[in-house]
Design an enzyme around this catalytic site. Structure first.
Site, PDB file in Angstrom:
ATOM      1  N   ASP A   1       0.863  -1.186   0.000  1.00  0.00           N
ATOM      2  CA  ASP A   1       0.000   0.000   0.000  1.00  0.00           C
ATOM      3  C   ASP A   1       0.896   1.232   0.000  1.00  0.00           C
ATOM      4  OD1 ASP A   1      -2.278   1.826   0.495  1.00  0.00           O
ATOM      5  OD2 ASP A   1      -3.340   0.001   1.054  1.00  0.00           O
TER       6      ASP A   1
ATOM      7  N   HIS B   1      -2.758   2.998  -4.475  1.00  0.00           N
ATOM      8  CA  HIS B   1      -2.241   2.515  -3.181  1.00  0.00           C
ATOM      9  C   HIS B   1      -0.835   1.948  -3.384  1.00  0.00           C
ATOM     10  CE1 HIS B   1      -5.736   3.261  -0.679  1.00  0.00           C
ATOM     11  NE2 HIS B   1      -6.484   2.865  -1.678  1.00  0.00           N
TER      12      HIS B   1
ATOM     13  N   GLU C   1      -9.963   2.716  -5.228  1.00  0.00           N
ATOM     14  CA  GLU C   1      -9.645   4.131  -4.977  1.00  0.00           C
ATOM     15  C   GLU C   1      -8.522   4.665  -5.859  1.00  0.00           C
ATOM     16  OE1 GLU C   1     -10.898   4.759  -0.420  1.00  0.00           O
ATOM     17  OE2 GLU C   1      -9.024   3.649  -0.627  1.00  0.00           O
TER      18      GLU C   1
ATOM     19  N   TRP D   1     -17.118  -3.735  -0.873  1.00  0.00           N
ATOM     20  CA  TRP D   1     -16.679  -3.044   0.349  1.00  0.00           C
ATOM     21  C   TRP D   1     -17.350  -1.695   0.559  1.00  0.00           C
ATOM     22  CZ3 TRP D   1     -13.983   1.629   0.967  1.00  0.00           C
ATOM     23  CH2 TRP D   1     -13.476   2.223  -0.203  1.00  0.00           C
TER      24      TRP D   1
ATOM     25  N   TRP E   1      -8.113  -2.759   8.740  1.00  0.00           N
ATOM     26  CA  TRP E   1      -7.168  -1.732   8.285  1.00  0.00           C
ATOM     27  C   TRP E   1      -6.446  -1.182   9.501  1.00  0.00           C
ATOM     28  CZ3 TRP E   1      -6.694  -1.997   3.246  1.00  0.00           C
ATOM     29  CH2 TRP E   1      -7.777  -2.433   2.477  1.00  0.00           C
ATOM     30  N   THR E   2      -5.172  -0.852   9.347  1.00  0.00           N
ATOM     31  CA  THR E   2      -4.358  -0.627  10.554  1.00  0.00           C
ATOM     32  C   THR E   2      -3.769   0.787  10.653  1.00  0.00           C
ATOM     33  OG1 THR E   2      -2.525  -1.659   9.369  1.00  0.00           O
ATOM     34  CG2 THR E   2      -3.779  -3.077  10.854  1.00  0.00           C
ATOM     35  N   GLU E   3      -4.462   1.770  10.085  1.00  0.00           N
ATOM     36  CA  GLU E   3      -3.959   3.151  10.160  1.00  0.00           C
ATOM     37  C   GLU E   3      -3.648   3.602  11.591  1.00  0.00           C
ATOM     38  OE1 GLU E   3      -6.285   2.153   8.036  1.00  0.00           O
ATOM     39  OE2 GLU E   3      -6.824   3.713   6.602  1.00  0.00           O
TER      40      GLU E   3
HETATM   41  C1  ACM Z   1     -10.779  -0.073   0.641  1.00  0.00           C
HETATM   42  O1  ACM Z   1     -11.242   0.087   1.785  1.00  0.00           O
HETATM   43  N1  ACM Z   1     -10.187   0.940   0.025  1.00  0.00           N
HETATM   44  C2  ACM Z   1     -10.862  -1.353  -0.046  1.00  0.00           C
END
Ligand code: ACM
Ligand code: ZN
Length: 775
Positions: free
Chosen positions: A202, A277, A345, A411, A487-489
């Site tokens: 990413d 990404h 995205e 998603w 997701w690990t932001e």
């Molecule tokens: C995503 O949450 N952009 C797949």
């Protein structure tokens, strides 16, 4: 935003659903996910050094050895194992009539008989036994605990609802060390989850060694240290700045992870993101960016400021050579049938400006940049297919021509875009952000670590039903299953990830395994307590947010109604109104409280004589606007006069935001003429989320709700509006003179777009208020 719809029921008022002979409710047998059929027997089976596993072949022996190893580590004995013989205490018998992954398990006081069609079924039977054993089976060393290594006699037949029961783990934003990852895999296996979608690349890191492109991990796996501020606030690295944060998996590590997962019947599906990404890859090999990119590209510590929106150049053939090479190495490392190619995205701004991309559009007769993305995905997908693998992609792939046979992960929102793929006959997986994104808050936000967006509680995950009534029947047969996405932001250490994952992953497992009509929330919670006892022994961190109280305080005819809710029905809520700490003998909450003055309500959940959740302190501060109606009675505006201040999270249900954000007007009806000198507006700044003060606020007043006169207008300078940080400001508006009026109108103008030096330049600002205080 998810609403709590929880009804408080006291401990004694459970109604337990009992169906068929699945008499879980009256036994001590607590399993998650809940088995399809279960009949309790008499007595217990006791494991000892004399216990012998009898298996038919070497593959089954490997499965049995997983549980035998747990006894070796945690008990003072190692059960025996016989391969090929029929004699033993725990017998594996192949039964080809059973479905893939299904099993039957018959436990009596002198033997255990397990039937399955394949190793997956045998493995799941042993995971069931593992959950029936005392949690001490998870100990990594023999302890002094006096443990009865027994399980209750029971007959179980069991099979999953979906064949795809997944977890996506983002190791790009937070690099999860291998040891911690293996532990998570083991906890997934206990829940009979069978897919790990491994988000390896990413903007914030490239995590897999690719021998042909060493800079991907020399450069792309490392980023500047911005751990002192939350992810959305992080500035990009400067050229030459040290990059100490990150890590990567060597190819040997990957082989170890894949092998460990395979032993746990988990397929690891690698994701290599394209065409967006990709900033970590482009920081390593800037020649793969469109040649119009003329700024320094670094691995992003956060969202990228004006470096967001990076994409691989779709007009440069060497980009496709790069992907062929990467896919060659990835395909050789992962035995999975699938490679996930991302596709989400992808901003098109660079492609619009890039001469190479535009030349490609012309040469390939593509209509626009969206078709260019389809060209990109199809070209790489074709190569993946030529290697005998199938591709998975995010639901943006449905924006244009889908690659042949592509499986889609729905998603966005509730994942509806995946249905566009289903309508074309494509298989799909549901991981909707609104219910399956475990990055979101799992409980009342006052107690939760900072993350994004609204709430997805344990109960929200549990109640998710992927198959909707308005679906065409064929869609259901194309649905492979469901997946939680982590997701690990906001994670800086492994325990941050574990906290977000557990226990919600258990709810995901329940939805993925159990038929909807067999789900039962109170029974699930009981089984969950058993599962978390196992987690505790493994020293895995899990959240106890399900014991915390969510309040809703609403103005109603001049008083405040205070609702206190907990998603667990098997707890009591006890409260005080005199400022003292709640105890198990404090007043029992049974229905909404009425509050008419300033006071603090303290409350907490209790059970078995002890406090279970955190104490919620609710200070009600009364002023002339408190409990007064706002004309139009819009639900979002009710919090503005509810006497309760918000936390530093604008999504905690105490903050009011408006969709028409550039200009907002609302009118408070004080119900009678009141004298006033000042209006104070509680206002939150969350710089990283572009939430700022408004540009101006004006107060006008009236006695007839028709003729309003100005009482004061204030304006904020850009310096005041765009001060960095995350904080609550009270906007004090001293009126020109004391006035007397019944109606107070607040008119607010937004602050426009974030300026060039902002962490999100050009993004629209929003404003949020928690309280209007009139004095
Ligand atoms: C995503 O949450 N952009 C797949
Ligand atoms: Zn280009």
């Amino acid at each position: 935003m998810n609403k709590y719809t929880i009804i408080f029921v006291s401990l004694l008022s459970f109604t337990l659903t009992v169906y068929g002979n699945n008499d879980l409710a009256h036994t001590a047998i607590s399993l998650v996910p809940r088995p399809s059929q279960l009949a309790p027997g008499n007595g217990d089976y006791v494991f000892s050094a004399q216990t012998v596993f009898a298996v038919e072949n070497k593959e089954q022996a490997e499965v049995a050895n997983e549980l035998i190893g747990q006894f070796t580590r945690s008990a003072r004995f190692t059960p025996g194992l016989k391969v090929g013989g029929k004699k033993g205490d725990i017998r594996f018998v192949t039964d080809a009539s059973l479905k893939d992954e299904a099993y039957s398990l018959n436990v009596s006081s002198n033997e255990i008989l397990i039937k399955a069609a394949d190793c997956r079924g045998f493995f799941y039977a042993l995971q069931t036994i593992r959950q029936l054993l005392p949690p001490a089976i998870e100990n990594s060393n023999v302890t002094d605990e006096d443990v009865d290594w027994k399980i209750p006699a029971v007959a179980i037949t069991d099979e999953p609802r979906f064949s795809y029961r997944g977890l996506m783990l983002d190791v790009a934003r937070f690099f999860m060390p291998k040891e911690n990852l293996l532990r998570i895999i083991d906890c997934m296996a206990m829940l009979k989850i069978n897919k790990l979608h491994f988000h390896l690349t990413d903007d914030n890191g490239w995590r897999i060694e690719i021998k042909k492109y060493p800079r991907l991990t020399e450069i792309g796996a490392w980023r500047a240290d911005r751990t002192d501020v939350p992810f959305p606030l992080r500035r990009n690295a400067r050229p030459g700045e040290p990059t100490p944060i990150g890590g990567f998996y060597t190819q040997e590590d990957i082989k170890e992870i894949v092998a460990y997962a395979a032993k746990h019947q988990i397929e690891v599906i690698p994701e290599i993101e394209m065409p967006a990404h990709c900033t970590a890859a482009l920081a390593s090999y800037p020649q793969f960016a469109c040649p119009v990119v003329n700024k320094f590209i670094s691995v992003l510590p956060g969202m990228g400021e004006d470096n967001g929106g990076m994409v691989f150049c779709a007009g440069n053939d060497s980009v496709f050579t790069f992907f062929r090479d990467v896919i060659d190495e990835v395909a050789a490392l992962f035995p999975s049938r699938y490679i996930h190619l991302g596709g989400d995205e992808a901003a098109k701004a660079y492609w619009k400006k890039c001469p190479l991309c535009q030349a490609r559009i012309k040469k390939e007769h593509l209509a626009h940049e969206e078709e260019l993305q389809s060209y990109f995905m199809n070209r790489v997908a074709g190569y993946v297919r030529s290697k005998g693998k199938e591709i998975i992609g995010w639901d943006e792939l449905t924006n244009s021509k889908l690659p042949e046979g592509a499986i889609i992960c729905g998603w966005r929102g509730f994942g509806q875009a995946a249905l566009k793929a289903a309508a074309q006959g494509h298989l799909f997986i549901m991981t909707p952000a609104r219910v399956m994104y475990l990055i979101r808050y799992q409980g009342p936000q006052w107690f939760e670590p900072q993350t994004y967006f609204g709430n997805i509680t344990l109960k929200d995950v549990y109640e998710y039903e992927p198959i909707q009534q308005d679906w065409k029947p064929e869609y259901a047969s194309l649905l492979m299953g469901i997946q939680a996405s982590m997701w690990t932001e906001f994670c800086d250490k492994p325990s941050d990830v574990e906290y977000q994952l557990f226990p919600r992953l258990a709810a995901l497992a329940e939805v993925a395994w159990v038929q909807p009509e067999q789900k039962d929330w109170p029974l699930f919670l009981k089984a969950l307590d058993n599962y978390t006892a196992h987690l505790e022994k493994k020293r895995v961190i899990f959240a106890r947010s399900m014991y915390n109280i969510q309040h809703t305080v609403t103005p109603e005819k001049g008083v405040l109604r205070v609702r206190l809710e907990c998603i667990r029905p098997d707890v009591e809520i006890r409260y005080t109104v005199d400022g003292s700490e709640p105890t198990e003998t404090s007043m029992l909450y049974t229905h909404p409280l009425t509050v008419k003055d300033s006071r603090t309500i303290n409350c907490a959940t209790f059970g078995a004589g002890r406090q279970l959740g955190k104490t919620l302190a609710l200070p009600v501060k009364w002023n002339k606007a408190t409990a007064k109606p706002i004309l139009g009675d819009k639900p979002n505006e009710r919090v503005l006069t509810n006497g309760i201040r918000g936390s530093r999270k604008h999504t905690d249900f105490e903050w009011c935001g408006w969709p028409e954000n550039d200009s907002v007007t609302f009118t408070i009806d004080l119900q009678k003429e009141e004298k006033m000198k000042a209006v104070t507006i509680g206002c939150i700044t969350n710089y990283g989320m572009s939430i700022h003060k408004p540009g101006s606020v004006s107060i006008t007043v009236s006695n007839d709700n028709e003729h309003f006169v100005s009482a004061k207008e204030i304006n904020f300078t850009p310096e005041e509006i765009f001060r960095e940080g995350s904080y609550v400001d009270d906007l004090l508006i001293n009126l020109e003179e004391e006035v007397s009026a019944r109606y107070v109108r607040v008119t607010t103008k937004g602050a426009g777009c974030c300026p060039a030096q902002h962490v999100h330049p050009g993004q629209n600002t929003r404003f949020y208020f928690d309280e209007i205080i009139i004095e």
